[in-house]
Motif scaffolding. Sequence first.
Motif, PDB file in Angstrom:
ATOM      1  N   ALA A  92       0.833  -1.200   0.000  1.00 35.85           N
ATOM      2  CA  ALA A  92       0.000   0.000   0.000  1.00 35.85           C
ATOM      3  C   ALA A  92       0.867   1.249   0.000  1.00 35.85           C
ATOM      4  O   ALA A  92       2.003   1.238   0.455  1.00 35.85           O
ATOM      5  N   SER A  93       0.294   2.318  -0.529  1.00 33.24           N
ATOM      6  CA  SER A  93       0.978   3.608  -0.487  1.00 33.24           C
ATOM      7  C   SER A  93      -0.041   4.700  -0.177  1.00 33.24           C
ATOM      8  O   SER A  93      -1.250   4.496  -0.299  1.00 33.24           O
ATOM      9  N   VAL A  94       0.478   5.847   0.248  1.00 30.65           N
ATOM     10  CA  VAL A  94      -0.364   7.000   0.565  1.00 30.65           C
ATOM     11  C   VAL A  94       0.129   8.179  -0.260  1.00 30.65           C
ATOM     12  O   VAL A  94       1.283   8.602  -0.119  1.00 30.65           O
ATOM     13  N   GLN A  95      -0.733   8.685  -1.133  1.00 28.42           N
ATOM     14  CA  GLN A  95      -0.386   9.869  -1.902  1.00 28.42           C
ATOM     15  C   GLN A  95      -0.671  11.094  -1.051  1.00 28.42           C
ATOM     16  O   GLN A  95      -1.770  11.239  -0.512  1.00 28.42           O
TER      17      GLN A  95
ATOM     18  N   LYS B 227      -2.229  -0.083   7.727  1.00 27.79           N
ATOM     19  CA  LYS B 227      -1.151   0.818   8.178  1.00 27.79           C
ATOM     20  C   LYS B 227      -1.159   2.107   7.359  1.00 27.79           C
ATOM     21  O   LYS B 227      -0.976   3.204   7.900  1.00 27.79           O
ATOM     22  N   ALA B 228      -1.377   1.981   6.059  1.00 33.95           N
ATOM     23  CA  ALA B 228      -1.439   3.159   5.203  1.00 33.95           C
ATOM     24  C   ALA B 228      -2.619   4.042   5.599  1.00 33.95           C
ATOM     25  O   ALA B 228      -2.499   5.265   5.670  1.00 33.95           O
ATOM     26  N   GLN B 229      -3.753   3.417   5.896  1.00 33.14           N
ATOM     27  CA  GLN B 229      -4.946   4.181   6.272  1.00 33.14           C
ATOM     28  C   GLN B 229      -4.740   4.902   7.603  1.00 33.14           C
ATOM     29  O   GLN B 229      -5.185   6.036   7.775  1.00 33.14           O
ATOM     30  N   GLN B 230      -4.042   4.276   8.540  1.00 32.98           N
ATOM     31  CA  GLN B 230      -3.751   4.925   9.828  1.00 32.98           C
ATOM     32  C   GLN B 230      -2.943   6.199   9.605  1.00 32.98           C
ATOM     33  O   GLN B 230      -3.217   7.239  10.220  1.00 32.98           O
TER      34      GLN B 230
ATOM     35  N   CYS C 199      -4.881  13.426   1.672  1.00 33.15           N
ATOM     36  CA  CYS C 199      -4.144  12.244   1.252  1.00 33.15           C
ATOM     37  C   CYS C 199      -5.151  11.216   0.788  1.00 33.15           C
ATOM     38  O   CYS C 199      -6.353  11.360   1.004  1.00 33.15           O
ATOM     39  N   PHE C 200      -4.653  10.173   0.125  1.00 34.59           N
ATOM     40  CA  PHE C 200      -5.492   9.010  -0.117  1.00 34.59           C
ATOM     41  C   PHE C 200      -4.621   7.775  -0.240  1.00 34.59           C
ATOM     42  O   PHE C 200      -3.459   7.853  -0.622  1.00 34.59           O
ATOM     43  N   VAL C 201      -5.208   6.648   0.129  1.00 34.69           N
ATOM     44  CA  VAL C 201      -4.511   5.361   0.102  1.00 34.69           C
ATOM     45  C   VAL C 201      -4.649   4.770  -1.286  1.00 34.69           C
ATOM     46  O   VAL C 201      -5.728   4.767  -1.864  1.00 34.69           O
ATOM     47  N   LYS C 202      -3.539   4.257  -1.808  1.00 32.21           N
ATOM     48  CA  LYS C 202      -3.553   3.616  -3.117  1.00 32.21           C
ATOM     49  C   LYS C 202      -3.214   2.154  -2.958  1.00 32.21           C
ATOM     50  O   LYS C 202      -2.468   1.777  -2.101  1.00 32.21           O
TER      51      LYS C 202
END
Length: 84
Positions: free
Chosen positions: A8-11, A66-69, A81-84
Amino acid sequence: VATTSGGASVQIGAFSSQAIADREFAALASSYGLFVGGTRKVVEKVDRDGSTFYRTSFSGFASKDKAQQFCNALKSAGKTCFVK
């Protein structure tokens, strides 16, 4: 595109220059180290309608959770931000 073990990533934004992208990433990395340990910076140059911008993400989170946290922490501080 290189991949990491995390899925996962967070932009954190799309910025008008590489320098701004680097500065914004560094600021969040130092402020949110608890969330972003083990991640890496990904900056994607995008040309659209005569404009260039730099999509900037933290990549390599161990899980979407974890990315969402991390994203939730950014949102609670007034950032986008948003999770990708």
